[in-house]
Design a protein around this motif. Sequence first.
Motif, PDB file in Angstrom:
ATOM      1  N   ILE A  30      91.985  -3.590  49.816  1.00  0.00           N
ATOM      2  CA  ILE A  30      91.235  -3.917  51.030  1.00  0.00           C
ATOM      3  C   ILE A  30      91.948  -4.799  51.759  1.00  0.00           C
ATOM      4  N   GLU A  31      92.255  -5.958  51.075  1.00  0.00           N
ATOM      5  CA  GLU A  31      93.040  -6.971  51.554  1.00  0.00           C
ATOM      6  C   GLU A  31      94.254  -6.825  52.453  1.00  0.00           C
ATOM      7  N   ASP A  32      94.955  -5.553  51.968  1.00  0.00           N
ATOM      8  CA  ASP A  32      95.987  -4.932  52.433  1.00  0.00           C
ATOM      9  C   ASP A  32      95.742  -4.016  53.674  1.00  0.00           C
ATOM     10  N   GLY A  33      94.565  -3.666  53.947  1.00  0.00           N
ATOM     11  CA  GLY A  33      94.275  -2.832  55.079  1.00  0.00           C
ATOM     12  C   GLY A  33      93.455  -1.680  54.814  1.00  0.00           C
ATOM     13  N   ALA A  34      93.277  -1.261  53.423  1.00  0.00           N
ATOM     14  CA  ALA A  34      92.533  -0.235  53.283  1.00  0.00           C
ATOM     15  C   ALA A  34      90.937  -0.491  53.680  1.00  0.00           C
ATOM     16  N   VAL A  35      90.206   0.566  54.105  1.00  0.00           N
ATOM     17  CA  VAL A  35      88.872   0.152  54.573  1.00  0.00           C
ATOM     18  C   VAL A  35      87.824   0.688  53.623  1.00  0.00           C
ATOM     19  N   TRP A  36      86.938  -0.416  53.148  1.00  0.00           N
ATOM     20  CA  TRP A  36      86.230   0.275  52.069  1.00  0.00           C
ATOM     21  C   TRP A  36      84.706   1.058  52.677  1.00  0.00           C
ATOM     22  N   MET A  37      84.555   1.951  51.715  1.00  0.00           N
ATOM     23  CA  MET A  37      83.474   2.796  51.932  1.00  0.00           C
ATOM     24  C   MET A  37      82.441   2.532  50.917  1.00  0.00           C
ATOM     25  N   PRO A  38      81.100   2.490  50.922  1.00  0.00           N
ATOM     26  CA  PRO A  38      80.259   1.852  49.829  1.00  0.00           C
ATOM     27  C   PRO A  38      79.786   3.010  49.133  1.00  0.00           C
ATOM     28  N   THR A  39      79.973   4.114  49.659  1.00  0.00           N
ATOM     29  CA  THR A  39      79.249   5.326  48.769  1.00  0.00           C
ATOM     30  C   THR A  39      80.346   6.565  48.764  1.00  0.00           C
ATOM     31  N   ILE A  40      80.090   7.580  48.053  1.00  0.00           N
ATOM     32  CA  ILE A  40      80.759   8.720  48.206  1.00  0.00           C
ATOM     33  C   ILE A  40      80.441   9.524  49.313  1.00  0.00           C
ATOM     34  N   GLN A  41      79.436   9.527  49.566  1.00  0.00           N
ATOM     35  CA  GLN A  41      78.918  10.118  50.910  1.00  0.00           C
ATOM     36  C   GLN A  41      79.318   9.522  52.223  1.00  0.00           C
ATOM     37  N   ASP A  42      79.423   8.253  52.320  1.00  0.00           N
ATOM     38  CA  ASP A  42      79.950   7.515  53.484  1.00  0.00           C
ATOM     39  C   ASP A  42      81.597   7.906  53.695  1.00  0.00           C
ATOM     40  N   ILE A  43      82.396   7.956  52.359  1.00  0.00           N
ATOM     41  CA  ILE A  43      83.627   8.261  52.365  1.00  0.00           C
ATOM     42  C   ILE A  43      83.821   9.807  52.895  1.00  0.00           C
ATOM     43  N   SER A  44      83.258  10.413  52.646  1.00  0.00           N
ATOM     44  CA  SER A  44      82.997  11.944  52.967  1.00  0.00           C
ATOM     45  C   SER A  44      82.988  12.206  54.294  1.00  0.00           C
ATOM     46  N   LYS A  45      81.838  11.552  54.871  1.00  0.00           N
ATOM     47  CA  LYS A  45      81.566  11.590  56.195  1.00  0.00           C
ATOM     48  C   LYS A  45      82.852  11.236  57.108  1.00  0.00           C
ATOM     49  N   ASN A  46      83.494  10.243  56.731  1.00  0.00           N
ATOM     50  CA  ASN A  46      84.140   9.241  57.569  1.00  0.00           C
ATOM     51  C   ASN A  46      85.909   9.539  57.370  1.00  0.00           C
ATOM     52  N   SER A  47      85.834  10.673  56.807  1.00  0.00           N
ATOM     53  CA  SER A  47      87.520  11.035  56.407  1.00  0.00           C
ATOM     54  C   SER A  47      87.716  12.665  56.707  1.00  0.00           C
ATOM     55  N   ASP A  48      89.072  12.776  57.123  1.00  0.00           N
ATOM     56  CA  ASP A  48      89.296  14.135  57.353  1.00  0.00           C
ATOM     57  C   ASP A  48      89.872  14.888  56.241  1.00  0.00           C
ATOM     58  N   VAL A  49      90.810  13.945  55.518  1.00  0.00           N
ATOM     59  CA  VAL A  49      91.261  14.551  54.183  1.00  0.00           C
ATOM     60  C   VAL A  49      90.461  13.643  52.949  1.00  0.00           C
ATOM     61  N   ILE A  50      90.165  14.073  51.847  1.00  0.00           N
ATOM     62  CA  ILE A  50      89.596  13.215  50.953  1.00  0.00           C
ATOM     63  C   ILE A  50      90.184  13.589  49.735  1.00  0.00           C
ATOM     64  N   ILE A  51      90.759  12.584  48.994  1.00  0.00           N
ATOM     65  CA  ILE A  51      91.588  12.733  47.923  1.00  0.00           C
ATOM     66  C   ILE A  51      90.768  11.704  46.665  1.00  0.00           C
ATOM     67  N   THR A  52      90.633  12.655  45.752  1.00  0.00           N
ATOM     68  CA  THR A  52      90.147  12.318  44.467  1.00  0.00           C
ATOM     69  C   THR A  52      91.102  12.219  43.428  1.00  0.00           C
ATOM     70  N   ILE A  53      90.908  11.007  42.387  1.00  0.00           N
ATOM     71  CA  ILE A  53      91.637  10.996  41.271  1.00  0.00           C
ATOM     72  C   ILE A  53      90.795  10.158  40.341  1.00  0.00           C
ATOM     73  N   VAL A  54      90.081  10.858  39.408  1.00  0.00           N
ATOM     74  CA  VAL A  54      89.079  10.231  38.280  1.00  0.00           C
ATOM     75  C   VAL A  54      89.349  10.618  37.075  1.00  0.00           C
ATOM     76  N   GLY A  55      88.629  10.349  36.073  1.00  0.00           N
ATOM     77  CA  GLY A  55      88.640  10.402  34.857  1.00  0.00           C
ATOM     78  C   GLY A  55      88.587  11.827  34.168  1.00  0.00           C
ATOM     79  N   TYR A  56      87.522  12.287  34.333  1.00  0.00           N
ATOM     80  CA  TYR A  56      87.145  13.527  33.333  1.00  0.00           C
ATOM     81  C   TYR A  56      86.637  14.527  34.245  1.00  0.00           C
ATOM     82  N   PRO A  57      86.606  15.806  33.911  1.00  0.00           N
ATOM     83  CA  PRO A  57      85.888  17.119  34.550  1.00  0.00           C
ATOM     84  C   PRO A  57      84.635  16.706  34.994  1.00  0.00           C
ATOM     85  N   LYS A  58      83.647  15.915  34.096  1.00  0.00           N
ATOM     86  CA  LYS A  58      82.353  15.779  34.382  1.00  0.00           C
ATOM     87  C   LYS A  58      82.192  14.954  35.774  1.00  0.00           C
TER      88      LYS A  58
END
Length: 274
Positions: A30-58
């Motif tokens: 964020i300090e380097d220029g990324a824009v924080w989104m407070p929820t998954i719903q917010d980032i989904s509504k405000n992005s044209d390409v949504i990239i995820t990399i999380v831990g487990y299939p669940k």
Amino acid sequence: MGQGMVRNLMKAGYRVNVYNRTKSKADALIEDGAVWMPTIQDISKNSDVIITIVGYPKDVEQVYLEDGIVAHAKQGSTLIDMTTSSPKLAERIYEEAKANGLSSLDAPVSGGDVGAQNGKLSIMVGGDKNVFETVRPIFEAMGQNIVYQGQAGSGQHTKLSNQIAIAGTMLGVCEAIAYAAKAGLDPDQVLKSIAAGAAGSFSLSNLAPRMLKGDFAPGFYVKHFIKDMRIALESAEELGLLTPGLALAKKRYEELAEQGGENFGTQALYKLYL
């Protein structure tokens, strides 16, 4: 890995929205220029390409299908999951996305923290080829070896092949170093000989030196590698394929995890030989 991937996207000129369950882990971005989104719903509504990399299939299922990305993304958005996950889940997300006017790719990666930082990841992609070609420049910002593998789930199947190869290799690397030490050799000198020969591999060149230094910090967590091996074993069983080498590697890594090593890097397998 996500840190390096985001930084390379920003270097390539993309405006990047970010979300993490623990906001402090995103503060440097964020300090380097990324824009924080407070929820998954917010980032989904405000992005044209949504990239995820999380831990487990669940976790993948939760962020995509449980009042998550698929339900809230804008029509026409492209969803890219770069987690190592289940091929069947990738197929399910593809179908759910398509039904909601979205495109979906499964694009797991290999190369660890170093590859992510340097923009040299290998990226294995499943989904519709035309979608892949459209977002190829995004992949090129994060990786160098970018290969379209086929229909939805193909990226995940490819990554599982990768993990099967690594599992056996890590056993071999640990045992080779342990053998050299037991024989009274200098393991560092041995590495100079064998890493450049037929035994050469990413693990031997990049992880073996960490083993010898006692550097077991995670580039890729033991707990996540165990997860990958479990998925691979389940998938292999569904395909009617016996993978005894993979089963042995998983057993050894589970021994390491039981000794408190689940949050070490995969090179910590060497601790079992000390």
